[in-house]
Enzyme design. Structure first.
Site, PDB file in Angstrom:
ATOM      1  N   GLU A  46       0.734  -1.560  -0.604  1.00  0.00           N
ATOM      2  CA  GLU A  46      -0.477  -0.202  -0.437  1.00  0.00           C
ATOM      3  C   GLU A  46       0.612   1.537  -0.433  1.00  0.00           C
ATOM      4  OE1 GLU A  46      -3.346   0.459  -0.680  1.00  0.00           O
ATOM      5  OE2 GLU A  46      -3.740  -1.943  -0.753  1.00  0.00           O
ATOM      6  N   TYR A 129      -7.025   6.455   3.447  1.00  0.00           N
ATOM      7  CA  TYR A 129      -7.193   6.009   2.766  1.00  0.00           C
ATOM      8  C   TYR A 129      -6.191   4.341   3.025  1.00  0.00           C
ATOM      9  CZ  TYR A 129      -5.872   2.723  -0.864  1.00  0.00           C
ATOM     10  OH  TYR A 129      -5.563   1.605  -2.165  1.00  0.00           O
ATOM     11  N   ASP A 147      -9.183   5.889  -3.181  1.00  0.00           N
ATOM     12  CA  ASP A 147      -8.355   6.238  -4.115  1.00  0.00           C
ATOM     13  C   ASP A 147      -8.475   7.217  -4.776  1.00  0.00           C
ATOM     14  OD1 ASP A 147      -9.278   4.042  -5.781  1.00  0.00           O
ATOM     15  OD2 ASP A 147      -6.752   3.452  -5.952  1.00  0.00           O
ATOM     16  N   CYS A 202     -17.741   0.423 -20.205  1.00  0.00           N
ATOM     17  CA  CYS A 202     -19.036   1.263 -20.151  1.00  0.00           C
ATOM     18  C   CYS A 202     -19.401  -0.499 -20.425  1.00  0.00           C
ATOM     19  CB  CYS A 202     -20.186   1.780 -20.179  1.00  0.00           C
ATOM     20  SG  CYS A 202     -18.701   3.440 -19.060  1.00  0.00           S
ATOM     21  N   CYS A 211     -25.583   3.339 -12.434  1.00  0.00           N
ATOM     22  CA  CYS A 211     -24.025   3.799 -12.987  1.00  0.00           C
ATOM     23  C   CYS A 211     -25.008   5.410 -14.053  1.00  0.00           C
ATOM     24  CB  CYS A 211     -23.139   3.560 -13.714  1.00  0.00           C
ATOM     25  SG  CYS A 211     -21.810   4.449 -13.989  1.00  0.00           S
TER      26      CYS A 211
HETATM   27 FE1  SF4 Z   1     -19.032   3.217 -17.072  1.00  0.00          FE
HETATM   28 FE2  SF4 Z   1     -19.781   3.796 -14.865  1.00  0.00          FE
HETATM   29 FE3  SF4 Z   1     -18.993   1.783 -15.420  1.00  0.00          FE
HETATM   30 FE4  SF4 Z   1     -17.504   3.748 -15.209  1.00  0.00          FE
HETATM   31  S1  SF4 Z   1     -18.875   3.086 -13.348  1.00  0.00           S
HETATM   32  S2  SF4 Z   1     -17.268   1.841 -16.225  1.00  0.00           S
HETATM   33  S3  SF4 Z   1     -18.938   5.549 -16.079  1.00  0.00           S
HETATM   34  S4  SF4 Z   1     -20.517   2.318 -16.348  1.00  0.00           S
END
Ligand code: SF4
Length: 329
Positions: A46, A129, A147, A202, A211
């Site tokens: 770390e 952290y 992080d 994504c 998301c």
């Molecule tokens: Fe895409 Fe959201 Fe996954 Fe990031 S968290 S890769 S922006 S879907």
């Protein structure tokens, strides 16, 4: 908290954790610090990983643990020996703090790392952290570690820049308390390999369903770093198996006490024997190395046997140059 705003229903939260966990099991990189439960080894990893890429850490981690396999070996070494093994990894304050903290662990904790983040954070060089990461990974304490990677994932998930307590609370709200170490590592891995700064993948993201940026129009969270271009001329003088090195002052703020090639005042007629490029934080250096000339005044110069130079805490640039010229291994 983002965890309760985004994932209101317990079933969503469970699903989020399950998806992330199975993706992590299938896709995680086989990194050496993931093969151990030894708190000391997790701690070293770390500290080395702070502001440093995984690829750059791997070999240093191996060599460091080969040389200092336990906290007792680390304490028995001098600071110069620790810096010599760290040489080239940069951010040398980390090595100094690690060494200092090891002394406290041996003197006050019987050689065992404290098991909670709040106690770990009393040690030199361990902040929120790092304390949370070690406590969750090595001891299973249910505390989230945030992080830069996790910050990016969470901010994109909520489609707003998160900072401070809002960010930490969001991470804590999502954390799987039954497997906090794996959860934290999975979030970091997601940020490092899928939800990357420039081009998040994504479509390959296990938590895309939850998301807000899932269309791929991810927030650009980090402004491009402005890099500075600089140049320097260094002197490499050799005499009877020795090289002339300069030692930085102990009270300096930048790499105190470390050894390097002297800076050159005038190169005379000689041409450089080596040209190297070297990056330190946001600076790109172009460095010319000359075999003769006048060293800048006010440097602490000493002739050092080439065989001994290898064991000194050299700056990363100096180690690079001496290796390129086959002066050290
Ligand atoms: Fe895409 Fe959201 Fe996954 Fe990031 S968290 S890769 S922006 S879907």
């Amino acid at each position: 908290m983002l965890g309760t705003v985004l994932l209101k229903r317990p079933s969503e939260l469970r699903s989020f954790r399950r998806r992330l966990a199975s993706w992590y099991q299938a896709n995680r990189r086989a990194l050496p610090w993931r093969k151990t439960r030894d708190p000391y080894r997790i701690w070293v990893s770390e500290i080395m990983l702070q502001q440093t890429r995984v690829a750059a850490v791997l070999e240093y981690y191996r060599l460091f643990l080969q040389r200092f396999p336990t906290v007792h070996h680390l304490v028995a070494a001098s600071e110069a020996e620790v810096l010599a093994v760290w040489s080239g990894l940069g951010y040398y304050r980390r090595a100094r703090m690690l060494h200092k903290a090891a002394r406290v662990v041996v003197a006050e904790h019987d050689g065992r790392l404290p098991r909670t983040s709040s106690l770990l954070r009393k040690l030199p060089g361990i902040g929120r952290y790092t304390g949370n990461a070690i406590a969750s990974i090595a001891f299973g304490e249910p505390v989230a570690a945030v992080d830069g990677n996790v910050e990016r994932v969470l901010s994109r998930m909520g489609q707003s820049m998160l900072a401070g307590d809002a960010l930490w609370n969001a991470a804590q709200g999502l954390l799987d308390p039954t497997a906090p170490g794996d959860f934290n590592q999975a979030m970091m891995e997601l940020g490092a390999t899928v939800c990357t700064p420039k081009k998040p993948s994504c479509r390959a993201c296990p938590v895309m369903k939850y998301c807000a940026s899932k269309s791929g129009i991810a927030l650009s969270l980090t402004p491009p770093e402005k890099r500075v271009q600089r140049s320097a001329s260094l002197l490499l003088r050799r005499r009877a198996g020795k090289i002339l090195l300069s030692r930085r002052a102990n009270y300096g703020t930048l790499m105190p006490g470390m050894w390097e090639l002297p800076q050159l005042a005038t190169a005379g007629a000689a041409s450089p024997i080596l040209k190297v490029r070297h990056s330190i934080t946001i600076t790109n250096w172009r460095v010319d190395v000359f075999p003769s000339g006048e060293a800048m005044p006010n440097q602490h110069l000493r002739w050092i046997a080439a065989s001994q130079a290898e064991t000194l805490p050299l700056t990363g640039l100096t180690r690079k140059i001496l290796r390129k010229l086959n002066i050290i291994a």
